[in-house]
Design a protein around this motif. Structure first.
Motif, PDB file in Angstrom:
ATOM      1  N   PRO A 159      12.338   9.148 -27.421  1.00 35.09           N
ATOM      2  CA  PRO A 159      13.773   9.422 -27.604  1.00 35.09           C
ATOM      3  C   PRO A 159      14.276   9.034 -28.989  1.00 35.09           C
ATOM      4  O   PRO A 159      13.905   7.971 -29.508  1.00 35.09           O
ATOM      5  N   ASP A 160      15.096   9.892 -29.557  1.00 38.04           N
ATOM      6  CA  ASP A 160      15.744   9.575 -30.827  1.00 38.04           C
ATOM      7  C   ASP A 160      16.623   8.342 -30.648  1.00 38.04           C
ATOM      8  O   ASP A 160      17.255   8.155 -29.606  1.00 38.04           O
ATOM      9  N   ALA A 161      16.640   7.480 -31.643  1.00 35.91           N
ATOM     10  CA  ALA A 161      17.417   6.239 -31.631  1.00 35.91           C
ATOM     11  C   ALA A 161      16.900   5.249 -30.587  1.00 35.91           C
ATOM     12  O   ALA A 161      17.589   4.289 -30.257  1.00 35.91           O
ATOM     13  N   GLY A 162      15.666   5.452 -30.108  1.00 30.82           N
ATOM     14  CA  GLY A 162      15.120   4.535 -29.117  1.00 30.82           C
ATOM     15  C   GLY A 162      13.745   4.012 -29.458  1.00 30.82           C
ATOM     16  O   GLY A 162      13.053   3.446 -28.597  1.00 30.82           O
ATOM     17  N   LEU A 163      13.310   4.157 -30.712  1.00 31.64           N
ATOM     18  CA  LEU A 163      11.954   3.764 -31.077  1.00 31.64           C
ATOM     19  C   LEU A 163      11.754   2.251 -31.082  1.00 31.64           C
ATOM     20  O   LEU A 163      10.632   1.776 -30.899  1.00 31.64           O
ATOM     21  N   ALA A 164      12.833   1.504 -31.289  1.00 31.40           N
ATOM     22  CA  ALA A 164      12.697   0.049 -31.337  1.00 31.40           C
ATOM     23  C   ALA A 164      12.149  -0.504 -30.024  1.00 31.40           C
ATOM     24  O   ALA A 164      11.456  -1.528 -30.025  1.00 31.40           O
ATOM     25  N   GLY A 165      12.443   0.172 -28.925  1.00 26.07           N
ATOM     26  CA  GLY A 165      11.941  -0.274 -27.634  1.00 26.07           C
ATOM     27  C   GLY A 165      10.621   0.360 -27.237  1.00 26.07           C
ATOM     28  O   GLY A 165      10.115   0.097 -26.136  1.00 26.07           O
ATOM     29  N   ARG A 166      10.061   1.204 -28.126  1.00 25.80           N
ATOM     30  CA  ARG A 166       8.824   1.909 -27.802  1.00 25.80           C
ATOM     31  C   ARG A 166       7.772   1.728 -28.892  1.00 25.80           C
ATOM     32  O   ARG A 166       6.904   2.581 -29.077  1.00 25.80           O
ATOM     33  N   GLU A 167       7.828   0.614 -29.595  1.00 28.64           N
ATOM     34  CA  GLU A 167       6.880   0.390 -30.693  1.00 28.64           C
ATOM     35  C   GLU A 167       5.435   0.374 -30.211  1.00 28.64           C
ATOM     36  O   GLU A 167       4.527   0.827 -30.912  1.00 28.64           O
ATOM     37  N   ALA A 168       5.208  -0.161 -29.017  1.00 25.23           N
ATOM     38  CA  ALA A 168       3.844  -0.208 -28.486  1.00 25.23           C
ATOM     39  C   ALA A 168       3.279   1.199 -28.331  1.00 25.23           C
ATOM     40  O   ALA A 168       2.078   1.428 -28.574  1.00 25.23           O
ATOM     41  N   ASP A 169       4.115   2.156 -27.934  1.00 30.35           N
ATOM     42  CA  ASP A 169       3.665   3.537 -27.806  1.00 30.35           C
ATOM     43  C   ASP A 169       3.294   4.119 -29.164  1.00 30.35           C
ATOM     44  O   ASP A 169       2.330   4.881 -29.282  1.00 30.35           O
ATOM     45  N   VAL A 170       4.088   3.779 -30.189  1.00 30.15           N
ATOM     46  CA  VAL A 170       3.792   4.273 -31.534  1.00 30.15           C
ATOM     47  C   VAL A 170       2.481   3.676 -32.033  1.00 30.15           C
ATOM     48  O   VAL A 170       1.638   4.372 -32.617  1.00 30.15           O
ATOM     49  N   VAL A 171       2.290   2.372 -31.800  1.00 30.74           N
ATOM     50  CA  VAL A 171       1.048   1.716 -32.208  1.00 30.74           C
ATOM     51  C   VAL A 171      -0.153   2.376 -31.528  1.00 30.74           C
ATOM     52  O   VAL A 171      -1.180   2.655 -32.162  1.00 30.74           O
ATOM     53  N   ALA A 172      -0.035   2.640 -30.238  1.00 36.22           N
ATOM     54  CA  ALA A 172      -1.143   3.252 -29.496  1.00 36.22           C
ATOM     55  C   ALA A 172      -1.453   4.647 -30.006  1.00 36.22           C
ATOM     56  O   ALA A 172      -2.626   5.013 -30.204  1.00 36.22           O
ATOM     57  N   ALA A 173      -0.407   5.463 -30.220  1.00 37.80           N
ATOM     58  CA  ALA A 173      -0.616   6.840 -30.670  1.00 37.80           C
ATOM     59  C   ALA A 173      -1.223   6.874 -32.073  1.00 37.80           C
ATOM     60  O   ALA A 173      -2.147   7.656 -32.354  1.00 37.80           O
ATOM     61  N   ASP A 199      17.179   1.861 -37.514  1.00 37.68           N
ATOM     62  CA  ASP A 199      16.384   1.243 -36.448  1.00 37.68           C
ATOM     63  C   ASP A 199      15.092   2.008 -36.177  1.00 37.68           C
ATOM     64  O   ASP A 199      14.020   1.405 -36.022  1.00 37.68           O
ATOM     65  N   ASP A 200      15.176   3.336 -36.092  1.00 41.07           N
ATOM     66  CA  ASP A 200      13.985   4.133 -35.825  1.00 41.07           C
ATOM     67  C   ASP A 200      12.983   4.035 -36.970  1.00 41.07           C
ATOM     68  O   ASP A 200      11.773   3.912 -36.760  1.00 41.07           O
ATOM     69  N   HIS A 201      13.490   4.104 -38.206  1.00 36.61           N
ATOM     70  CA  HIS A 201      12.597   4.021 -39.362  1.00 36.61           C
ATOM     71  C   HIS A 201      11.897   2.665 -39.409  1.00 36.61           C
ATOM     72  O   HIS A 201      10.699   2.577 -39.688  1.00 36.61           O
ATOM     73  N   GLU A 202      12.650   1.612 -39.131  1.00 38.39           N
ATOM     74  CA  GLU A 202      12.066   0.277 -39.195  1.00 38.39           C
ATOM     75  C   GLU A 202      11.030   0.076 -38.096  1.00 38.39           C
ATOM     76  O   GLU A 202       9.986  -0.551 -38.320  1.00 38.39           O
ATOM     77  N   ALA A 203      11.285   0.606 -36.893  1.00 39.48           N
ATOM     78  CA  ALA A 203      10.318   0.492 -35.805  1.00 39.48           C
ATOM     79  C   ALA A 203       9.033   1.240 -36.154  1.00 39.48           C
ATOM     80  O   ALA A 203       7.923   0.739 -35.926  1.00 39.48           O
ATOM     81  N   ALA A 204       9.167   2.436 -36.721  1.00 42.40           N
ATOM     82  CA  ALA A 204       7.993   3.206 -37.127  1.00 42.40           C
ATOM     83  C   ALA A 204       7.223   2.475 -38.219  1.00 42.40           C
ATOM     84  O   ALA A 204       5.986   2.455 -38.224  1.00 42.40           O
ATOM     85  N   GLY A 205       7.958   1.864 -39.155  1.00 46.43           N
ATOM     86  CA  GLY A 205       7.309   1.125 -40.224  1.00 46.43           C
ATOM     87  C   GLY A 205       6.550  -0.088 -39.716  1.00 46.43           C
ATOM     88  O   GLY A 205       5.425  -0.375 -40.162  1.00 46.43           O
ATOM     89  N   ARG A 206       7.143  -0.813 -38.782  1.00 46.21           N
ATOM     90  CA  ARG A 206       6.451  -1.985 -38.233  1.00 46.21           C
ATOM     91  C   ARG A 206       5.181  -1.580 -37.484  1.00 46.21           C
ATOM     92  O   ARG A 206       4.138  -2.236 -37.598  1.00 46.21           O
ATOM     93  N   ALA A 207       5.260  -0.488 -36.718  1.00 47.93           N
ATOM     94  CA  ALA A 207       4.079  -0.014 -35.996  1.00 47.93           C
ATOM     95  C   ALA A 207       2.967   0.379 -36.966  1.00 47.93           C
ATOM     96  O   ALA A 207       1.786   0.078 -36.739  1.00 47.93           O
ATOM     97  N   ALA A 208       3.331   1.052 -38.056  1.00 45.10           N
ATOM     98  CA  ALA A 208       2.338   1.447 -39.053  1.00 45.10           C
ATOM     99  C   ALA A 208       1.699   0.221 -39.708  1.00 45.10           C
ATOM    100  O   ALA A 208       0.487   0.202 -39.972  1.00 45.10           O
TER     101      ALA A 208
END
Length: 286
Positions: A159-173, A199-208
């Motif tokens: 979901p847009d604007a919801g990546l902060a709560g789904r970082e584990a999914d980004v890390v896995a993918a 928020d979304d950009h920062e969550a994606a950056g942390r996962a990366a």
């Protein structure tokens, strides 16, 4: 660079005034000569084109393969339609037609009719497959305008604007892509900076950052929302790690054409290329 102004609140300058970006002209150039495969982490559609279209074109011209991990399918908040253009909301449906009453469940014929109407409504869902396909078509047109012939896209559908709560999914993918690369020494990951201010950009950056540290892969970060609150004197941005990619007039024109595929505002983009450093350059943190 010393911090002369308190920008910790990340408040844009009054009246839209911009800091003296001439200091960025002295940044060292970005060199990714060993990069033979680029994996891009894109929080929203067109984020990577806005912030790093010039880099994508350069690496593609060097025959580097490009993978894009698209985290959300919905339009990003940075994707603004032209003035006066209405955003399509999909076909309207009468709400009463979709009401299921208790009596409907007792009559097989009536229940079958209700289920058929629900299935028909799902087929017309404005946030369903049709809107996603149109987004993919726009991305294809944008990459064609940019001059990048082949891009492998991986949809995560968060979901847009919801990546902060789904970082584990980004890390896995992202791990699924990075972990199976045969030549990790020729691999680079491109993602938003984890301090960007969105928020979304920062969550994606942390996962990366997590994935690249685990697999010892080079990470290059782009700036996007940071340009609205940070200047060359801001201590919040690690400018010592900043590198620039100079853009020719041809590449800048291609970025404008790519932006137009999403309904960008050419006048605004010429003044400040969307998501890029002011002036004929893109800036990254390494």
């Amino acid at each position: 660079m010393a911090d002369q102004v308190d920008l910790s609140g990340r408040i844009p300058a009054p009246g839209g005034a911009r800091p003296p970006w001439r200091e960025l002209e002295g940044l060292r150039p970005l060199t990714l000569r060993a990069c033979r495969r680029l994996v891009v982490v894109a929080p929203h559609p067109r984020d990577e084109i806005r912030a790093a279209g010039g880099l994508l074109r350069r690496l593609a011209a060097r025959h580097a393969s490009v993978d894009v991990l698209a985290l959300t399918d919905g339009p990003g908040r940075t994707c603004t339609p032209p003035e006066g253009l209405a955003v399509p909301m999909g076909p309207e449906r009468p709400v009463d037609d979709l009401v299921v009453r208790p009596d409907d469940l007792a009559d097989p014929d009536t229940l079958a009719s209700v289920l058929a109407r629900l299935d028909e409504a799902a087929d017309d869902d404005p946030v369903g497959e049709t809107s996603v396909d149109s987004e993919e078509a726009a991305l294809e047109d944008a990459y064609e305008a940019l001059g990048v012939a082949e891009v492998r896209r991986h949809r995560l559908g968060l979901p847009d604007a919801g990546l902060a709560g789904r970082e584990a999914d980004v890390v896995a993918a992202l791990s699924e892509i990075v972990g199976f690369v045969e030549d990790p020494h020729g691999l680079c990951v491109l993602a938003p900076w984890s301090g960007d201010g969105d928020d979304d950009h920062e969550a994606a950056g942390r996962a990366a950052e997590i994935v690249c540290a685990a697999y010892r892969v080079r990470l290059v970060r782009w700036l996007d929302q940071a340009w609205s609150w940070a200047g060359p004197e801001s201590a919040e941005v690690p400018w010592r790690r900043a590198r620039q990619l100079a853009l020719s007039e041809t590449v800048r024109a291609r970025k404008l054409a790519a932006s137009a595929a999403f309904g960008g505002r050419p006048g605004r983009d010429r003044e400040l290329p969307d998501g890029s450093a002011p002036g004929p350059r893109e800036v990254f943190l390494v």
